[in-house]
Design an enzyme around this catalytic site. Structure first.
Site, PDB file in Angstrom:
ATOM      1  N   LYS A  22     -18.213   3.767  -8.472  1.00 27.59           N
ATOM      2  CA  LYS A  22     -18.580   3.900  -7.063  1.00 27.59           C
ATOM      3  C   LYS A  22     -18.147   5.254  -6.507  1.00 27.59           C
ATOM      4  O   LYS A  22     -18.938   5.986  -5.894  1.00 27.59           O
ATOM      5  CB  LYS A  22     -17.930   2.783  -6.241  1.00 27.59           C
ATOM      6  CG  LYS A  22     -18.111   2.939  -4.720  1.00 27.59           C
ATOM      7  CD  LYS A  22     -17.404   1.845  -3.959  1.00 27.59           C
ATOM      8  CE  LYS A  22     -15.951   2.144  -3.697  1.00 27.59           C
ATOM      9  NZ  LYS A  22     -15.722   2.888  -2.436  1.00 27.59           N
ATOM     10  N   ASN A  23     -16.877   5.607  -6.703  1.00 24.89           N
ATOM     11  CA  ASN A  23     -16.354   6.835  -6.104  1.00 24.89           C
ATOM     12  C   ASN A  23     -17.005   8.082  -6.695  1.00 24.89           C
ATOM     13  O   ASN A  23     -17.123   9.100  -6.016  1.00 24.89           O
ATOM     14  CB  ASN A  23     -14.828   6.893  -6.271  1.00 24.89           C
ATOM     15  CG  ASN A  23     -14.112   5.887  -5.393  1.00 24.89           C
ATOM     16  OD1 ASN A  23     -14.675   5.387  -4.418  1.00 24.89           O
ATOM     17  ND2 ASN A  23     -12.885   5.547  -5.745  1.00 24.89           N
ATOM     18  N   ARG A  94     -15.928   6.432   4.541  1.00 21.88           N
ATOM     19  CA  ARG A  94     -15.259   7.724   4.576  1.00 21.88           C
ATOM     20  C   ARG A  94     -15.940   8.780   3.700  1.00 21.88           C
ATOM     21  O   ARG A  94     -15.884   9.963   3.991  1.00 21.88           O
ATOM     22  CB  ARG A  94     -13.804   7.574   4.146  1.00 21.88           C
ATOM     23  CG  ARG A  94     -12.957   6.766   5.113  1.00 21.88           C
ATOM     24  CD  ARG A  94     -11.478   7.018   4.874  1.00 21.88           C
ATOM     25  NE  ARG A  94     -11.133   8.414   4.997  1.00 21.88           N
ATOM     26  CZ  ARG A  94     -10.927   9.050   6.152  1.00 21.88           C
ATOM     27  NH1 ARG A  94     -11.046   8.401   7.288  1.00 21.88           N
ATOM     28  NH2 ARG A  94     -10.611  10.321   6.172  1.00 21.88           N
ATOM     29  N   CYS A 118     -12.235   1.823   5.184  1.00 22.70           N
ATOM     30  CA  CYS A 118     -11.196   0.795   5.127  1.00 22.70           C
ATOM     31  C   CYS A 118      -9.997   1.175   5.986  1.00 22.70           C
ATOM     32  O   CYS A 118      -9.616   2.338   6.069  1.00 22.70           O
ATOM     33  CB  CYS A 118     -10.717   0.601   3.685  1.00 22.70           C
ATOM     34  SG  CYS A 118     -11.811  -0.400   2.672  1.00 22.70           S
ATOM     35  N   ARG A 123      -5.756   8.716   6.520  1.00 21.29           N
ATOM     36  CA  ARG A 123      -6.621   9.452   5.603  1.00 21.29           C
ATOM     37  C   ARG A 123      -7.396  10.541   6.345  1.00 21.29           C
ATOM     38  O   ARG A 123      -8.633  10.552   6.377  1.00 21.29           O
ATOM     39  CB  ARG A 123      -7.573   8.505   4.868  1.00 21.29           C
ATOM     40  CG  ARG A 123      -6.843   7.490   4.013  1.00 21.29           C
ATOM     41  CD  ARG A 123      -7.717   6.916   2.940  1.00 21.29           C
ATOM     42  NE  ARG A 123      -8.682   5.951   3.458  1.00 21.29           N
ATOM     43  CZ  ARG A 123      -9.571   5.323   2.706  1.00 21.29           C
ATOM     44  NH1 ARG A 123      -9.631   5.563   1.418  1.00 21.29           N
ATOM     45  NH2 ARG A 123     -10.406   4.450   3.233  1.00 21.29           N
ATOM     46  N   PRO A 124      -6.708  11.502   6.962  1.00 22.17           N
ATOM     47  CA  PRO A 124      -7.392  12.513   7.758  1.00 22.17           C
ATOM     48  C   PRO A 124      -8.240  13.440   6.896  1.00 22.17           C
ATOM     49  O   PRO A 124      -8.041  13.551   5.681  1.00 22.17           O
ATOM     50  CB  PRO A 124      -6.237  13.282   8.408  1.00 22.17           C
ATOM     51  CG  PRO A 124      -5.089  13.110   7.467  1.00 22.17           C
ATOM     52  CD  PRO A 124      -5.253  11.725   6.908  1.00 22.17           C
ATOM     53  N   VAL A 125      -9.192  14.125   7.547  1.00 21.35           N
ATOM     54  CA  VAL A 125     -10.089  15.033   6.830  1.00 21.35           C
ATOM     55  C   VAL A 125      -9.683  16.487   7.033  1.00 21.35           C
ATOM     56  O   VAL A 125     -10.471  17.395   6.749  1.00 21.35           O
ATOM     57  CB  VAL A 125     -11.553  14.822   7.280  1.00 21.35           C
ATOM     58  CG1 VAL A 125     -12.007  13.412   6.957  1.00 21.35           C
ATOM     59  CG2 VAL A 125     -11.714  15.125   8.766  1.00 21.35           C
ATOM     60  N   ASP A 126      -8.464  16.718   7.491  1.00 15.84           N
ATOM     61  CA  ASP A 126      -8.056  18.087   7.786  1.00 15.84           C
ATOM     62  C   ASP A 126      -8.094  18.983   6.555  1.00 15.84           C
ATOM     63  O   ASP A 126      -8.408  20.179   6.664  1.00 15.84           O
ATOM     64  CB  ASP A 126      -6.658  18.120   8.423  1.00 15.84           C
ATOM     65  CG  ASP A 126      -5.589  17.531   7.521  1.00 15.84           C
ATOM     66  OD1 ASP A 126      -5.778  16.398   7.059  1.00 15.84           O
ATOM     67  OD2 ASP A 126      -4.566  18.196   7.299  1.00 15.84           O
ATOM     68  N   LEU A 127      -7.799  18.445   5.373  1.00 14.45           N
ATOM     69  CA  LEU A 127      -7.826  19.279   4.171  1.00 14.45           C
ATOM     70  C   LEU A 127      -9.247  19.693   3.812  1.00 14.45           C
ATOM     71  O   LEU A 127      -9.472  20.801   3.312  1.00 14.45           O
ATOM     72  CB  LEU A 127      -7.171  18.551   2.998  1.00 14.45           C
ATOM     73  CG  LEU A 127      -5.673  18.287   3.132  1.00 14.45           C
ATOM     74  CD1 LEU A 127      -5.134  17.604   1.878  1.00 14.45           C
ATOM     75  CD2 LEU A 127      -4.909  19.583   3.382  1.00 14.45           C
ATOM     76  N   ASP A 308      -5.796   2.585  -6.158  1.00 12.35           N
ATOM     77  CA  ASP A 308      -6.850   1.579  -6.038  1.00 12.35           C
ATOM     78  C   ASP A 308      -6.666   0.397  -6.984  1.00 12.35           C
ATOM     79  O   ASP A 308      -7.470  -0.537  -6.971  1.00 12.35           O
ATOM     80  CB  ASP A 308      -8.223   2.217  -6.282  1.00 12.35           C
ATOM     81  CG  ASP A 308      -8.747   2.938  -5.050  1.00 12.35           C
ATOM     82  OD1 ASP A 308      -8.166   2.753  -3.962  1.00 12.35           O
ATOM     83  OD2 ASP A 308      -9.741   3.686  -5.171  1.00 12.35           O
ATOM     84  N   ILE A 330       0.395   6.975  -1.986  1.00 13.58           N
ATOM     85  CA  ILE A 330      -0.854   7.646  -1.626  1.00 13.58           C
ATOM     86  C   ILE A 330      -1.276   7.332  -0.190  1.00 13.58           C
ATOM     87  O   ILE A 330      -1.495   8.231   0.619  1.00 13.58           O
ATOM     88  CB  ILE A 330      -1.983   7.251  -2.598  1.00 13.58           C
ATOM     89  CG1 ILE A 330      -1.553   7.480  -4.047  1.00 13.58           C
ATOM     90  CG2 ILE A 330      -3.249   8.040  -2.289  1.00 13.58           C
ATOM     91  CD1 ILE A 330      -1.203   8.911  -4.398  1.00 13.58           C
ATOM     92  N   ARG A 400     -18.617  -3.703  -1.194  1.00 14.97           N
ATOM     93  CA  ARG A 400     -18.580  -2.241  -1.157  1.00 14.97           C
ATOM     94  C   ARG A 400     -18.201  -1.651  -2.502  1.00 14.97           C
ATOM     95  O   ARG A 400     -18.504  -0.490  -2.779  1.00 14.97           O
ATOM     96  CB  ARG A 400     -17.587  -1.751  -0.093  1.00 14.97           C
ATOM     97  CG  ARG A 400     -17.991  -2.057   1.342  1.00 14.97           C
ATOM     98  CD  ARG A 400     -17.011  -1.444   2.323  1.00 14.97           C
ATOM     99  NE  ARG A 400     -16.773  -0.051   1.980  1.00 14.97           N
ATOM    100  CZ  ARG A 400     -15.562   0.493   1.842  1.00 14.97           C
ATOM    101  NH1 ARG A 400     -14.488  -0.245   2.011  1.00 14.97           N
ATOM    102  NH2 ARG A 400     -15.431   1.756   1.539  1.00 14.97           N
TER     103      ARG A 400
END
Length: 421
Positions: A22-23, A94, A118, A123-127, A308, A330, A400
């Site tokens: 999936k990922n 995400r 989820c 889990r920010p997207v700043d990176l 996971d 994580i 999912r």
């Protein structure tokens, strides 16, 4: 809402086919935005997240055809009609943020909603944004959207990730393929999904070296072409089904399984008293004794123990002999399955990022509720060896990330059924 009913029914025996990752697939699909030529993905999983990404790409004008009962995806972005990824779609998942880098690299502009997914931590997207800024993107965050431009195109840079981030590495890697010059990504993620993406991009004409290590070098090219690429085996689905005979007893062959995808996980499984052997078709997993042994686990970026698989491994430790410590490094807030396992009689004590699990002889069936994707399957695994019947509700999370759970486990002797709402 649908629910899944499981009754503990003794050891499992048989074969379970493992789907494409999936990922990996969710990362490969946005790669179509880098080219006007066709991209074909084989071994695609049939999951609701894949349908969500299909909807998102379609909203941008990309064409996605599902062939061979969904196991082949034919994608084409020859005529994009929009560069705006709306909140109503992005909020569902995400991975939607992964359209940002490719659109920016190809056409120099994109507007993408901040994502959802989820509820297992911020889990920010700043990176993602910092990496794209290093490549010359101009970013403006307003009204919940990232407004990104690169009027003269992206330019190569050396960017060091302050912490390892799989998604940010993927976004930066895709963007760098069309950036002018040589980009060096330092402290990059090493996950098999990154390697799979790099291999696909190379088939499309990208010049990439170092995937699978912490330093990836990308020589930008003027354009990318089409390709056909098989999606790598899903190591999380693989690990999940390897735990089924570990918990319930018996012996199961996971078709398509590869040791190199799950070595750190296998090390812990073997320490707990489970035999894992390579076969011509995949991996065979056999529990060697009546009861597992308690094992300590700490989640880490690849090649460490996967976050996971933490929830599923906790389910196994609930009936192991001894006390195990599970440390989550994580994501914060990723022990939401613990209270549900405790409803089944598990003894779990959570303090911050550490869960102490004292194994009990037997779990008891109970009504439980799935809180996220991996938590949902951990409850099903626990139920395989519990006394009585377990009813798992809110299983839409399960759809999912896992296809045909009932069919796959049922074929090995599990007493499991899905009840439609």
């Amino acid at each position: 809402m649908d629910s899944i009913v499981v009754a503990g029914n003794g050891p499992l025996h048989g074969q379970i086919p493992i789907a494409g990752a999936k990922n990996a697939c969710l990362t490969l699909m946005p790669a179509t935005l880098l080219t006007d030529q066709p991209l074909t993905l084989t071994n695609a999983p049939r999951l609701s997240d894949i349908r969500t990404m299909t909807e998102l790409l379609g909203s941008l004008g990309a064409e996605v055809a599902s062939l061979q009962q969904g196991q082949v995806l034919a994608l084409s972005s020859h005529d994009l009609t929009s560069h705006r990824a709306d909140y109503e779609i992005v909020r569902k998942m995400r991975a939607s943020i992964l359209v940002l880098g490719p659109m920016l690299a190809r056409d120099g502009h994109a507007v993408v909603s901040l994502p959802g997914g989820c509820a297992i931590g911020a889990r920010p997207v700043d990176l993602h944004l910092r990496a794209l800024e290093a490549l010359g993107a101009e970013l403006d965050l307003r009204d919940g959207y990232v407004h990104a431009t690169a009027p003269g195109g992206l330019k190569a840079a050396r960017f060091e990730f302050p912490i390892v981030s799989v998604g940010a590495t993927e976004n930066a890697l895709m963007a760098a393929t069309l950036a002018k010059g040589t980009t060096v990504l330092v402290n990059a993620a090493r996950e098999p999904e990154i390697v799979d993406l790099a291999q696909c991009l190379r088939r499309m004409g990208a010049q990439i070296e170092g995937e699978g290590t912490s330093t990836i070098t990308v020589q930008g090219v003027d354009s990318l072409g089409g390709a056909t690429h098989p999606v790598v085996t899903d190591r999380i689905e693989l690990g999940t089904y390897m735990l089924a005979p570990a918990i319930a007893g018996g012996s199961v062959e996971c078709l398509g399984g590869r040791l190199d995808l799950v070595q750190a996980f296998v090390d812990k499984l073997e320490a707990a008293g489970v035999e894992v052997e390579e076969t011509a078709l995949g991996l065979r997993v056999t529990r060697k004794s009546d009861r597992l042994q308690a094992v300590n686990v700490a989640t880490e970026p690849f090649p460490g123990f996967p976050t996971d698989l933490q929830a599923q491994f906790m389910a196994a430790m609930c009936t192991a002999d001894g006390v195990s410590l599970l440390e989550e490094h994580i994501f914060e807030n990723r022990f939401m399955h613990a209270p549900e396992l405790m409803r089944m009689g598990a003894q779990i004590d959570v303090h911050g990022g550490t869960a102490t699990v004292t194994g009990v002889e037997k779990l008891r069936g109970a009504p439980v509720m799935a809180t996220d994707l991996r938590a949902s399957v951990s409850l099903i695994l626990a139920a395989l060896a519990a006394e009585g019947e377990t009813v798992v509700s809110r299983v839409y999370h399960l759809d999912r990330g896992y296809e045909h759970v009932v069919r796959k486990l049922g074929a090995c002797g599990a007493k499991i059924e899905r009840i439609k709402a």
